[in-house]
Scaffold this motif. Structure first.
Motif, PDB file in Angstrom:
ATOM      1  N   VAL A  73      41.533  32.068  33.848  1.00 40.59           N
ATOM      2  CA  VAL A  73      41.319  31.610  35.219  1.00 40.59           C
ATOM      3  C   VAL A  73      42.520  30.809  35.713  1.00 40.59           C
ATOM      4  N   ARG A  74      43.100  29.997  34.850  1.00 47.84           N
ATOM      5  CA  ARG A  74      44.255  29.182  35.240  1.00 47.84           C
ATOM      6  C   ARG A  74      45.445  30.059  35.637  1.00 47.84           C
ATOM      7  N   LEU A  75      45.707  31.099  34.838  1.00 46.13           N
ATOM      8  CA  LEU A  75      46.802  32.004  35.178  1.00 46.13           C
ATOM      9  C   LEU A  75      46.516  32.775  36.469  1.00 46.13           C
ATOM     10  N   LEU A  76      45.266  33.172  36.655  1.00 46.82           N
ATOM     11  CA  LEU A  76      44.866  33.850  37.887  1.00 46.82           C
ATOM     12  C   LEU A  76      45.153  32.956  39.086  1.00 46.82           C
ATOM     13  N   ARG A  81      37.443  31.565  31.498  1.00 49.66           N
ATOM     14  CA  ARG A  81      37.950  32.931  31.403  1.00 49.66           C
ATOM     15  C   ARG A  81      37.081  33.861  32.241  1.00 49.66           C
ATOM     16  N   PHE A  82      37.580  35.056  32.497  1.00 53.58           N
ATOM     17  CA  PHE A  82      36.831  36.050  33.259  1.00 53.58           C
ATOM     18  C   PHE A  82      37.058  37.420  32.635  1.00 53.58           C
ATOM     19  N   ALA A  83      36.149  38.331  32.955  1.00 50.49           N
ATOM     20  CA  ALA A  83      36.304  39.712  32.481  1.00 50.49           C
ATOM     21  C   ALA A  83      37.433  40.368  33.250  1.00 50.49           C
ATOM     22  N   ASN A 108      37.640  39.309  47.921  1.00 47.72           N
ATOM     23  CA  ASN A 108      37.013  40.477  47.322  1.00 47.72           C
ATOM     24  C   ASN A 108      37.198  40.482  45.806  1.00 47.72           C
ATOM     25  N   GLN A 109      38.374  40.108  45.339  1.00 46.47           N
ATOM     26  CA  GLN A 109      38.619  40.060  43.898  1.00 46.47           C
ATOM     27  C   GLN A 109      37.755  38.997  43.225  1.00 46.47           C
ATOM     28  N   ILE A 110      37.573  37.868  43.898  1.00 45.27           N
ATOM     29  CA  ILE A 110      36.736  36.801  43.359  1.00 45.27           C
ATOM     30  C   ILE A 110      35.309  37.298  43.166  1.00 45.27           C
ATOM     31  N   ARG A 111      34.830  38.059  44.138  1.00 45.00           N
ATOM     32  CA  ARG A 111      33.457  38.583  44.046  1.00 45.00           C
ATOM     33  C   ARG A 111      33.330  39.596  42.916  1.00 45.00           C
ATOM     34  N   ILE A 112      34.334  40.462  42.801  1.00 41.32           N
ATOM     35  CA  ILE A 112      34.301  41.460  41.730  1.00 41.32           C
ATOM     36  C   ILE A 112      34.285  40.793  40.368  1.00 41.32           C
ATOM     37  N   LEU A 113      35.053  39.708  40.234  1.00 39.59           N
ATOM     38  CA  LEU A 113      35.134  39.004  38.953  1.00 39.59           C
ATOM     39  C   LEU A 113      33.929  38.099  38.697  1.00 39.59           C
ATOM     40  N   ILE A 124      45.742  40.145  38.372  1.00 39.36           N
ATOM     41  CA  ILE A 124      44.565  40.014  37.516  1.00 39.36           C
ATOM     42  C   ILE A 124      44.827  40.618  36.146  1.00 39.36           C
ATOM     43  N   ALA A 125      45.482  41.768  36.141  1.00 40.34           N
ATOM     44  CA  ALA A 125      45.763  42.440  34.868  1.00 40.34           C
ATOM     45  C   ALA A 125      46.708  41.616  33.993  1.00 40.34           C
ATOM     46  N   LEU A 126      47.624  40.885  34.618  1.00 43.65           N
ATOM     47  CA  LEU A 126      48.593  40.090  33.875  1.00 43.65           C
ATOM     48  C   LEU A 126      48.041  38.758  33.380  1.00 43.65           C
TER      49      LEU A 126
END
Length: 411
Positions: free
Chosen positions: A91-94, A205-207, A124-129, A84-86
């Motif tokens: 969203v595409r890169l994720l 995009r996402f935060a 879980n990551q999807i929910r956080i984002l 996620i950090a990279l």
């Protein structure tokens, strides 16, 4: 023949439905016991199957134990956070990076680990984002697809690989040389096709802010990876490592529990102890089909394809394996086709069968046991994927990826 077919159908139904919540290993062994008692198979058949399956199956359990240890100390969660950090908010890169992580985990820790361990973390990551459901479902379906499609390169990457390598006497190095190119093609094709199919949802995009995962035990982390590296060296040197792998997996779990990284009871409960009994029992049941002559018609189809030429044979066997997997699950399909091809089959036909049962499992939800467990994990996480939604995704993704991967076998 009728008795053998009835035993096979009943065993398969119990394996897929798991009545009373009893594990698949029990039902497979029960079916094998009935086959033995009714004379469908002999004790010599059981002995032959045992010699084919026990070694690599024990190694498989050891690899899964190592993956459970890494998951419990937070390694896979840490990987997801790093991805996620990279991504820089893309969203595409994720999407692409997560599928690449899934492919690597599937290759080195088996498809079950990729599907069952990574899925809750990614969910879980999807929910956080705060990503939308449409993207989330497509994302998770793609992860499940890649988990199976990428389980080609090593013998221990999938239980089907273990069974097939044992049946045809393929050594670890010989197996890897046969499948490294199809593996790369399967991964690249899966991601490329997924990007085309999901071009309307894999966008935006996402935060970037997300909860950071920390590896709980660095020493245990180093041990697990060092031991995996040792196993790979042993495999490539053709050294029998079943008990070494199993012992290393047990040591990793015990070490994690003693060092307070996780609970011993919970970790051991999640280990796939039934895998050895499942592969042994189901193989015995399928052996009964062979003894009864129920596979003779299938042998005729394969012989017809072989007469047409190498390309016909490779694409025909691969397609047949995918269709059988979608109807009767990929492990029985693999066993049936192994016995149909016979021990003298060419390596390309053997490889075509494995590509079909690994890459072609997502046409229906019953295609593989990992898929059934994966859907259960999603349901527990509050994500329900309908049968048609699953099949529609599989029908779009599977044909091009399967065709390209089978094409790689011809080079």
């Amino acid at each position: 023949m009728i008795v053998a077919v009835l035993i096979f159908v009943a065993t398969l139904a119990c394996v897929l439905v798991r009545p009373f919540g009893v594990g698949v290993g029990f039902w497979a062994c029960l079916g094998a016991g009935v086959a033995l008692l009714t004379g469908v198979v002999s004790t010599s058949d059981v002995r032959e199957v045992f010699l084919l399956t026990w070694d690599a199956s024990v190694a498989f359990v050891g690899i899964i134990l190592l993956s459970i240890t890494l998951e419990r100390i937070g390694f896979f969660g840490w990987c997801a956070c790093r991805i996620i950090a990279l991504c820089g908010g893309s969203v595409r890169l994720l999407f692409v990076n997560s599928l690449l992580l899934t492919a690597l985990v599937s290759a080195f820790f088996a498809n079950d680990s990729a599907a069952l361990i990574l899925t809750p973390i990614i969910l879980n990551q999807i929910r956080i984002l705060g990503l939308k459901r449409e993207f989330s479902v497509f994302f998770l379906l793609s992860v499940g697809f890649v988990a199976d499609a990428a389980s080609l390169p090593f013998v221990f990457s999938n239980l089907t690989n273990i069974i097939t390598a044992g049946f045809f006497g393929l050594g670890f190095t010989e197996y890897f040389q046969l499948f490294w190119l199809p593996f790369l093609v399967a991964v690249v094709a899966s991601i490329a096709v997924a990007l085309v199919v999901g071009r309307g949802v894999v966008t935006g995009r996402f935060a970037c802010e997300t909860k950071e995962f920390v590896v709980k035990d660095v020493l245990l982390f180093k041990f697990a990876w060092g031991f995996l590296a040792l196993l790979l060296v042993c495999f490539f040197c053709e050294i029998r490592v079943s008990f070494v792998a199993f012992g290393g997996g047990v040591l990793a779990v015990l070490g994690g529990a003693l060092r307070g990284a996780f609970g011993l009871k919970e970790a051991l409960k999640d280990a796939p102890w039934g895998v050895v009994f499942f592969s042994l029992g189901l193989f015995v049941v399928v052996f009964g089909l062979k003894n009864s002559g129920a596979l003779d018609g299938l042998a005729g189809v394969v012989a017809f394809l072989v007469e047409k030429g190498e390309a016909w044979a490779v694409f025909g066997v691969g397609g047949l394996a995918a269709l059988l997997s979608s109807v009767a699950n990929n492990l029985p399909a693999d066993l049936v086709l192994n016995l149909t091809l016979g021990a003298e089959a060419s390596q390309k036909l053997v490889a075509a069968n494995l590509v079909g049962v690994n890459v072609g499992t997502k046409l229906t939800p019953v295609g593989s046991l990992a898929t059934l467990l994966w859907l259960y994990v999603l349901a527990k996480g509050g994500v329900k994927v309908g049968v048609w939604e699953f099949c529609k995704f599989g029908l779009v993704m599977t044909p091009p990826v399967l065709a390209l991967t089978l094409l790689a076998l011809l080079f």
